[in-house]
Design a protein around this motif. Structure first.
Motif, PDB file in Angstrom:
ATOM      1  N   PRO A 328       0.804  -1.229   0.000  1.00  0.00           N
ATOM      2  CA  PRO A 328       0.000   0.000   0.000  1.00  0.00           C
ATOM      3  C   PRO A 328       0.836   1.277   0.000  1.00  0.00           C
ATOM      4  O   PRO A 328       0.541   2.218  -0.745  1.00  0.00           O
ATOM      5  CB  PRO A 328      -0.841  -0.129   1.282  1.00  0.00           C
ATOM      6  CG  PRO A 328      -0.971  -1.596   1.492  1.00  0.00           C
ATOM      7  CD  PRO A 328       0.343  -2.161   1.056  1.00  0.00           C
ATOM      8  N   VAL A 329       1.885   1.325   0.825  1.00  0.00           N
ATOM      9  CA  VAL A 329       2.731   2.510   0.855  1.00  0.00           C
ATOM     10  C   VAL A 329       3.525   2.628  -0.448  1.00  0.00           C
ATOM     11  O   VAL A 329       3.698   3.733  -0.985  1.00  0.00           O
ATOM     12  CB  VAL A 329       3.682   2.459   2.063  1.00  0.00           C
ATOM     13  CG1 VAL A 329       4.730   3.556   1.983  1.00  0.00           C
ATOM     14  CG2 VAL A 329       2.889   2.588   3.355  1.00  0.00           C
ATOM     15  N   HIS A 330       3.996   1.503  -0.974  1.00  0.00           N
ATOM     16  CA  HIS A 330       4.754   1.540  -2.231  1.00  0.00           C
ATOM     17  C   HIS A 330       3.894   2.076  -3.371  1.00  0.00           C
ATOM     18  O   HIS A 330       4.353   2.908  -4.174  1.00  0.00           O
ATOM     19  CB  HIS A 330       5.257   0.139  -2.558  1.00  0.00           C
ATOM     20  CG  HIS A 330       5.995   0.043  -3.858  1.00  0.00           C
ATOM     21  ND1 HIS A 330       7.193   0.673  -4.080  1.00  0.00           N
ATOM     22  CD2 HIS A 330       5.672  -0.593  -5.028  1.00  0.00           C
ATOM     23  CE1 HIS A 330       7.602   0.417  -5.319  1.00  0.00           C
ATOM     24  NE2 HIS A 330       6.701  -0.326  -5.911  1.00  0.00           N
ATOM     25  N   LYS A 331       2.652   1.628  -3.456  1.00  0.00           N
ATOM     26  CA  LYS A 331       1.757   2.119  -4.508  1.00  0.00           C
ATOM     27  C   LYS A 331       1.487   3.613  -4.339  1.00  0.00           C
ATOM     28  O   LYS A 331       1.414   4.354  -5.330  1.00  0.00           O
ATOM     29  CB  LYS A 331       0.443   1.328  -4.487  1.00  0.00           C
ATOM     30  CG  LYS A 331       0.571  -0.096  -5.000  1.00  0.00           C
ATOM     31  CD  LYS A 331      -0.783  -0.795  -4.982  1.00  0.00           C
ATOM     32  CE  LYS A 331      -0.670  -2.210  -5.551  1.00  0.00           C
ATOM     33  NZ  LYS A 331      -1.972  -2.923  -5.536  1.00  0.00           N
ATOM     34  N   TRP A 332       1.314   4.065  -3.095  1.00  0.00           N
ATOM     35  CA  TRP A 332       1.073   5.490  -2.864  1.00  0.00           C
ATOM     36  C   TRP A 332       2.278   6.312  -3.305  1.00  0.00           C
ATOM     37  O   TRP A 332       2.108   7.353  -3.956  1.00  0.00           O
ATOM     38  CB  TRP A 332       0.784   5.736  -1.391  1.00  0.00           C
ATOM     39  CG  TRP A 332       0.364   7.147  -1.092  1.00  0.00           C
ATOM     40  CD1 TRP A 332      -0.906   7.626  -0.995  1.00  0.00           C
ATOM     41  CD2 TRP A 332       1.236   8.261  -0.842  1.00  0.00           C
ATOM     42  NE1 TRP A 332      -0.899   8.966  -0.713  1.00  0.00           N
ATOM     43  CE2 TRP A 332       0.405   9.391  -0.621  1.00  0.00           C
ATOM     44  CE3 TRP A 332       2.607   8.429  -0.792  1.00  0.00           C
ATOM     45  CZ2 TRP A 332       0.926  10.655  -0.339  1.00  0.00           C
ATOM     46  CZ3 TRP A 332       3.133   9.686  -0.531  1.00  0.00           C
ATOM     47  CH2 TRP A 332       2.303  10.784  -0.313  1.00  0.00           C
ATOM     48  N   CYS A 333       3.469   5.866  -2.949  1.00  0.00           N
ATOM     49  CA  CYS A 333       4.678   6.604  -3.325  1.00  0.00           C
ATOM     50  C   CYS A 333       4.837   6.671  -4.839  1.00  0.00           C
ATOM     51  O   CYS A 333       5.208   7.723  -5.384  1.00  0.00           O
ATOM     52  CB  CYS A 333       5.914   5.946  -2.692  1.00  0.00           C
ATOM     53  SG  CYS A 333       6.008   6.123  -0.897  1.00  0.00           S
ATOM     54  N   LEU A 334       4.557   5.572  -5.526  1.00  0.00           N
ATOM     55  CA  LEU A 334       4.663   5.572  -6.973  1.00  0.00           C
ATOM     56  C   LEU A 334       3.637   6.504  -7.608  1.00  0.00           C
ATOM     57  O   LEU A 334       3.951   7.297  -8.494  1.00  0.00           O
ATOM     58  CB  LEU A 334       4.478   4.154  -7.518  1.00  0.00           C
ATOM     59  CG  LEU A 334       5.664   3.187  -7.428  1.00  0.00           C
ATOM     60  CD1 LEU A 334       5.268   1.826  -7.978  1.00  0.00           C
ATOM     61  CD2 LEU A 334       6.860   3.726  -8.192  1.00  0.00           C
TER      62      LEU A 334
END
Length: 433
Positions: A328-334
């Motif tokens: 979830p955090v990785h997708k938000w950062c991307l």
């Protein structure tokens, strides 16, 4: 003679088959369930013996009163819970700003300023409250600031996505409709269509607030029904017992702060005994939160996207680990940080550094503010991942890279914990010589 040749042929054929069965897996046994069951039984028995030995030696170490005291100093004062309830003000403010923007009663510039003020207040207000309220415990502060951090990321995605919808609507001069489908466990597909600005409702907003994702979209993938057995299994995993045999190791690791005969050996002796319990606690928390809790919430909300993590344990590089242990955090950062920077012409290295800086800031924010100590250990630990990622990616591959990732997880975290525990112990319980 012909019969003799036939017998010799049969004999040579049987010898050939026997040789194949001896030198290969021709027996056909591919089910090793018994060996796996043996491993499970041995693991359970060994841990049961360890559990009984610790019960006899140390007694019952998990005191419910001590657990409650981690969250409350005064049973009549609940500052962390009150702080979390107040977060609804910021949630509703974001919704009403988007409603004004959708009908054009305020300009895009005014809406952006209001969103910036709302998001900035979400970081300043809870941190100031945690620092000012004396009845706020460190654990309560971490939980409340964690909730506000998650809401900050969610509301940023909320305003960003709705802004994209307005831009596309203005470009095409018609209502934007997005359609998503989700392949469910029974093979059927669920279709839901929501048009902007029909998504700007309280129901939609609070569904997104509780959904196990940080990236907002008009239509989330949905499952057709709630699986009760799956839900009960996740609930059982969430509430089952912890590991009380870790407590003696953690308590013994505090002795270097109490015995001042020498300085250098105690500083080395703290991380070594704390590596195993610290790492096990981290693994238990990962499983409890990313697997049990998030799947429980997703099943309860019929949320179809269950990709909360990937096979980070097979990481052969530090970059792969950070990209796959928290999806979830990785997708938000991307979606909301890395790709917008790339579109603005910022090079890849600078964009990656900016992502690490933001991540380091929030790690320090979640630790230093509740402990009321600004030591920047979490910030420096996160930034140290940059040269580590470069070194592992450049010089280590395969199993060597995977071993380096595990070493950084097992050793790096206890060292960071040492810094905070040492300073917190010195400030609140005395000084070391």
């Amino acid at each position: 003679a012909k019969t003799h040749q036939q017998h010799c042929g049969l004999f040579s054929c049987s010898c050939h088959v026997l040789q194949e069965s001896l030198l290969s897996s021709a027996s056909g046994y591919s089910n090793y369930r018994g060996i796996l069951n043996w491993c499970v039984v041995m693991l359970v028995l060994s841990n049961a013996r360890l559990f009984l030995e610790n019960i006899i030696k140390y007694g019952i170490l998990v005191d419910p009163i001590q657990v409650v005291s981690l969250f409350l100093k005064d049973p009549y004062s609940w500052p962390a819970a009150c702080l979390i309830i107040v977060s609804n003000v910021f949630i509703l403010a974001a919704l009403y700003i988007e409603r004004r923007l959708s009908v054009g009663t305020i300009s895009e510039w005014t809406g952006w300023i209001l969103h910036i003020f709302n998001l900035t207040s979400m970081l300043i207000f809870p941190s100031a409250t945690v620092l000012a309220v004396t009845s706020m415990t460190p654990v309560g502060g971490v939980v409340s600031l964690g909730v506000y951090t998650v809401l900050f990321l969610k509301l940023y995605s909320y305003q960003d996505t709705n802004r994209w919808c307005r831009e596309i609507r203005q470009a095409k001069a018609k209502t934007l409709t997005r359609s998503y489908s989700c392949k469910c466990s029974n093979g059927s597909a669920v279709h839901t269509n929501v048009s902007y600005p029909g998504n700007l409702t309280h129901r939609d907003m609070y569904y997104f607030v509780f959904a196990p994702t940080l990236c907002y979209q008009l239509n989330f993938p949905r499952s057709p029904r709630i699986r009760k057995r799956f839900l009960m299994r996740r609930l059982f995993e969430m509430v089952r017992g912890n590991t009380p045999w870790m407590v003696p190791t953690i308590q013994n690791s505090m002795k270097p702060f109490q015995v001042p005969e020498s300085l250098f050996p105690p500083l080395l002796s703290f991380p070594l005994p704390s590596q195993v319990p610290n790492h096990l606690i981290w693994l238990i928390f990962f499983y409890w939160f990313f697997h049990s809790t998030m799947n429980f919430v997703a099943e309860l909300l019929q949320f179809g996207d269950r990709e909360f993590y990937k096979d980070w344990w097979n990481s052969e590089s530090v970059t792969y680990f950070w990209a796959n242990w928290n999806i979830p955090v990785h997708k938000w950062c991307l979606r909301h940080f890395y790709k917008p920077m790339m579109k603005k012409g910022i090079n890849k290295f600078m964009a990656q550094m900016a992502v690490f800086l933001v991540s380091a800031f929030f790690h320090e924010y979640l630790v230093s503010v509740p402990l009321k100590m600004f030591r920047l250990w979490a910030f420096m630990g996160m930034m140290a991942q940059v040269p580590l990622a470069w070194f592992v990616g450049r010089f280590l591959n395969g199993n060597y890279g995977n071993a380096a990732v595990w070493i950084s997880l097992i050793i790096g975290q206890p060292v960071a914990v040492l810094m905070y525990v040492h300073d917190y112990y010195v400030i609140h319980y005395g000084t070391t010589k």
